[in-house]
Design an enzyme around this catalytic site. Structure first.
Site, PDB file in Angstrom:
ATOM      1  CD  GLU A   1      -3.462   0.009   2.916  1.00 57.53           C
ATOM      2  OE1 GLU A   1      -2.918   0.827   2.163  1.00 57.53           O
ATOM      3  OE2 GLU A   1      -2.938  -0.385   3.982  1.00 57.53           O
TER       4      GLU A   1
ATOM      5  N   GLY B   1       5.474  -0.929   4.539  1.00 54.75           N
ATOM      6  CA  GLY B   1       4.660   0.284   4.557  1.00 54.75           C
ATOM      7  C   GLY B   1       5.251   1.292   5.535  1.00 54.75           C
ATOM      8  N   GLY B   2       4.705   1.338   6.740  1.00 58.14           N
ATOM      9  CA  GLY B   2       5.076   2.356   7.736  1.00 58.14           C
ATOM     10  C   GLY B   2       6.576   2.553   7.906  1.00 58.14           C
TER      11      GLY B   2
ATOM     12  CD  GLU C   1       1.619  -6.294   1.694  1.00 59.47           C
ATOM     13  OE1 GLU C   1       2.586  -5.705   2.171  1.00 59.47           O
ATOM     14  OE2 GLU C   1       0.659  -5.705   1.160  1.00 59.47           O
TER      15      GLU C   1
ATOM     16  CG  ASN D   1       2.607   0.495  -0.238  1.00 56.04           C
ATOM     17  OD1 ASN D   1       2.372   1.567  -0.805  1.00 56.04           O
ATOM     18  ND2 ASN D   1       1.657  -0.337   0.155  1.00 56.04           N
ATOM     19  CD1 TRP D   2       7.524   5.212   1.138  1.00 58.84           C
ATOM     20  CD2 TRP D   2       7.798   6.787  -0.429  1.00 58.84           C
ATOM     21  NE1 TRP D   2       8.865   5.461   1.033  1.00 58.84           N
ATOM     22  CE2 TRP D   2       9.060   6.432   0.075  1.00 58.84           C
ATOM     23  CE3 TRP D   2       7.722   7.756  -1.430  1.00 58.84           C
ATOM     24  CZ2 TRP D   2      10.237   7.016  -0.373  1.00 58.84           C
ATOM     25  CZ3 TRP D   2       8.894   8.337  -1.882  1.00 58.84           C
ATOM     26  CH2 TRP D   2      10.143   7.975  -1.360  1.00 58.84           C
ATOM     27  CE  LYS D   3       0.581   0.688   3.376  1.00 59.72           C
ATOM     28  NZ  LYS D   3      -0.132  -0.097   4.350  1.00 59.72           N
TER      29      LYS D   3
ATOM     30  N   GLY E   1      -0.134  -2.583   8.978  1.00 63.24           N
ATOM     31  CA  GLY E   1      -0.298  -1.324   9.702  1.00 63.24           C
ATOM     32  C   GLY E   1      -0.819  -1.492  11.118  1.00 63.24           C
TER      33      GLY E   1
ATOM     34  CG  HIS F   1      -1.749  -2.854  -0.940  1.00 61.72           C
ATOM     35  ND1 HIS F   1      -2.588  -2.474   0.087  1.00 61.72           N
ATOM     36  CD2 HIS F   1      -0.525  -3.019  -0.380  1.00 61.72           C
ATOM     37  CE1 HIS F   1      -1.892  -2.409   1.212  1.00 61.72           C
ATOM     38  NE2 HIS F   1      -0.640  -2.740   0.958  1.00 61.72           N
TER      39      HIS F   1
ATOM     40  CB  SER G   1       3.600  -5.063  11.357  1.00 57.16           C
ATOM     41  OG  SER G   1       2.305  -4.479  11.379  1.00 57.16           O
TER      42      SER G   1
HETATM   43  P1  PGA Z   1       2.912  -1.960   6.951  1.00 54.95           P
HETATM   44  O1  PGA Z   1       2.262  -2.006   5.466  1.00 54.95           O
HETATM   45  O2  PGA Z   1       4.377  -2.308   6.801  1.00 54.95           O
HETATM   46  O3  PGA Z   1       2.692  -0.554   7.418  1.00 54.95           O
HETATM   47  O4  PGA Z   1       2.180  -2.977   7.766  1.00 54.95           O
HETATM   48  C1  PGA Z   1       2.614  -3.000   4.541  1.00 54.95           C
HETATM   49  C2  PGA Z   1       1.839  -2.825   3.273  1.00 54.95           C
HETATM   50  O5  PGA Z   1       0.642  -2.470   3.331  1.00 54.95           O
HETATM   51  O6  PGA Z   1       2.352  -3.018   2.145  1.00 54.95           O
END
Ligand code: PGA
Length: 252
Positions: free
Chosen positions: A97, A231-232, A165, A9-11, A171, A95, A210
């Site tokens: 977010e 994500g990250g 999640e 997930n590159w956001k 994050g 998601h 994470s």
């Molecule tokens: P993260 O994000 O790995 O940076 O914690 C995961 C996500 O939001 O899908």
């Protein structure tokens, strides 16, 4: 459907050019037999470039979000139909977010899941509790509700993917413990079996929050963890590859 999935997930990161740079390097290094286990969720504006880079490959890609309507007078929205025309076969829905920063509800997630089913897109429905909900001992109730409402119009005989999640682990560098993940994934599995008696056993449940190359090994050892939404650590080729290899070399 592969039995282990590692999704990036590159956001709101990576221009189309940066996405191409990533994929050029990534595709050179990734073993072809692992391609079918990898999903990529770029920004909407990079979907076209990602589609070009992944032509003829087994890696699936899709949007991180989309409108619950196909097309029409909805200024500024993203059309899942258009993403499908570009070759998208999957999409993220709900998601945290989207839920927290943009006020998306379980009902809206359900509408998006319904559109995905109409268009033959296999979505990843994201669920997860906030820290307040966990501290109030509401975790299992919240994720069961998000799952049941989100899937209410999804055909019971069609496979889907779930990502657990916990919001407080996204994050933040704080990873849920193996016990916390195990408890949540088992509860989701039981709910899935109730909702989809035939397929509930096989629906992949991914963990996200994470995930890094150095904790992937421990996390993938949980029996109910069928992969990760990253994500990250999906932004750097070597980190993402490290996670993929850890998951897939465990013999799935
Ligand atoms: P993260 O994000 O790995 O940076 O914690 C995961 C996500 O939001 O899908």
């Amino acid at each position: 459907m592969p039995n282990k999935i590692i999704a990036a997930n590159w956001k709101l990161n990576k221009t189309p050019n940066e996405a191409k740079g990533f994929l050029d390097e990534f595709l050179k290094a990734l073993e072809t037999r692992f391609e079918k286990n990898v999903f990529i969720f770029p920004t909407t504006l990079a979907l076209h470039e990602v589609s070009r880079c992944l032509k003829g490959r087994d890696i699936l890609f899709g949007p991180q979000n989309f409108s619950e309507v196909r097309e029409g007078a909805f200024t500024g929205e993203t059309s899942l139909l258009h993403a499908k025309v570009l070759g998208a076969k999957t999409a993220l829905v709900g998601h945290s977010e989207r839920r927290i920063l943009f006020g998306e509800t379980d009902e809206l997630a359900a509408k998006k899941i319904r559109l995905a089913s109409e268009l033959g897109i296999e979505p990843i429905l994201c669920v997860g509790e906030t820290l307040k909900e966990r501290e109030g001992k509401k975790t299992l109730e919240v994720i069961a509700r998000q799952l049941a409402v989100g899937l209410k119009d999804w055909p019971k005989d069609k496979n889907v993917i779930i990502a657990y999640e916990p919001v407080w682990a996204i994050g933040t560098g704080v990873v849920a413990s193996v016990q916390q993940i195990d408890e949540a994934h088992k509860a989701l599995r039981n709910e899935l079996i109730k909702i989809m008696p035939k397929l509930g056993h096989e629906v992949p449940i991914l963990y996200g929050g994470s995930v890094k190359p150095d904790n992937a090994n421990e996390l993938i050892s949980c029996p109910e963890v069928n992969g990760f939404l990253v994500g990250g650590a999906s932004l750097k080729v070597n980190d993402f590859l490290g996670i993929i290899k850890t998951v897939l070399q465990k013999g799935s």
